[in-house]
Design a protein around this motif. Structure first.
Motif, short mmCIF file in Angstrom:
data_model
loop_
_atom_site.label_atom_id
_atom_site.label_comp_id
_atom_site.label_asym_id
_atom_site.label_seq_id
_atom_site.Cartn_x
_atom_site.Cartn_y
_atom_site.Cartn_z
N GLN A 106 0.87 -1.17 0.00
CA GLN A 106 0.00 0.00 0.00
C GLN A 106 0.91 1.22 0.00
O GLN A 106 1.84 1.31 0.79
N PRO A 108 2.11 5.05 0.66
CA PRO A 108 1.81 6.13 1.61
C PRO A 108 1.21 7.31 0.86
O PRO A 108 1.23 7.35 -0.38
N SER A 109 0.71 8.28 1.58
CA SER A 109 0.14 9.48 0.96
C SER A 109 1.12 10.08 -0.03
O SER A 109 2.28 10.28 0.29
N GLY A 110 0.65 10.34 -1.25
CA GLY A 110 1.49 10.94 -2.28
C GLY A 110 2.30 9.95 -3.08
O GLY A 110 2.86 10.30 -4.11
N THR A 112 2.95 6.02 -5.08
CA THR A 112 2.24 5.17 -6.03
C THR A 112 2.72 3.73 -5.86
O THR A 112 3.92 3.46 -5.94
N SER A 113 1.77 2.82 -5.65
CA SER A 113 2.10 1.41 -5.54
C SER A 113 2.29 0.81 -6.93
O SER A 113 1.58 1.16 -7.86
N VAL A 131 7.61 8.66 -3.28
CA VAL A 131 7.53 8.90 -1.83
C VAL A 131 8.18 10.25 -1.54
O VAL A 131 9.31 10.51 -1.92
N SER A 132 7.43 11.11 -0.87
CA SER A 132 7.97 12.40 -0.44
C SER A 132 7.91 12.45 1.09
O SER A 132 7.73 11.42 1.72
N VAL A 134 6.98 12.10 4.50
CA VAL A 134 5.83 11.33 5.00
C VAL A 134 6.22 10.59 6.28
O VAL A 134 7.37 10.24 6.48
N GLU A 136 4.03 7.53 8.09
CA GLU A 136 2.80 6.74 8.18
C GLU A 136 3.11 5.37 8.74
O GLU A 136 4.19 4.83 8.52
N LEU A 139 0.82 0.49 7.15
CA LEU A 139 0.47 0.34 5.74
C LEU A 139 0.53 -1.15 5.40
O LEU A 139 1.35 -1.89 5.95
#
Length: 168
Positions: A106, A108-110, A112-113, A131-132, A134, A136, A139
């Motif tokens: 999955q 994280p915010s922002g 792409t899987s 990934v920027s 973050v 979290e 997941l």
């Protein structure tokens, strides 16, 4: 007697002047508050952690089907990098002939899987990109394993390493 009085007077004035000056100097260096500069240095952080051991039981749902198994785990991620990052996955050693393992993380915010990605060799593959900054937790990691009918019944182990690297 007059000369003695003048000498005493001069020494008293000198003492009083020195005393007043010392009080004034102390008062000038003392205050009700003080200011101190504090430098905060933030180091780059790129940390990833995963849940415990994952167990997959490979079974066949019907005759003529490849043996399959599914299981899930979780991961947590913290990155404060000013440049884009991605997560790669790789096996520490090749799987036994006839075994297959796919992993899907999955994002994280922002991010792409890459979806379900096959881990067939010890080469790293991208599983999450973009990934920027973050932080979290929890997941999802989904695992899917397959086994050809030629694979002997046994417990086989695979070690998957997840790494945060530059997304260039």
């Amino acid at each position: 007697m007059h000369i003695v009085s003048i000498v005493r007077h001069k020494s008293t004035v000198a003492f009083a002047t020195a005393f007043i000056l010392s009080i004034g100097a102390t008062a000038a260096w003392s205050a009700d508050s003080a200011v101190q500069d504090v430098d905060l240095t933030v180091q780059e952080v790129n940390d990833i952690s995963v849940g415990g051991t994952v167990s997959l039981a490979l079974t066949s749902s019907s005759a003529g089907q490849t043996l399959t198994g599914n299981s899930s785990s979780t991961y947590s991620l913290t990155s404060n990098s000013a440049t884009g990052k991605k997560i790669t996955a790789q096996l520490s050693a090749p799987l036994e002939t006839g075994l297959g393992l796919k992993v899907a993380l999955q994002a994280p915010s922002g991010g792409t899987s890459a979806g379900a990605v096959a881990l067939n060799s010890v080469s790293a593959v991208d599983v999450v990109t973009g990934v920027s900054a973050v932080a979290e937790a929890d997941l999802t990691i989904d695992y899917t394993a397959t086994a050809a009918p030629t694979v002997a019944p046994d417990t086989y182990s695979a070690e998957v390493t997840y790494t945060i690297v530059s997304d260039t």
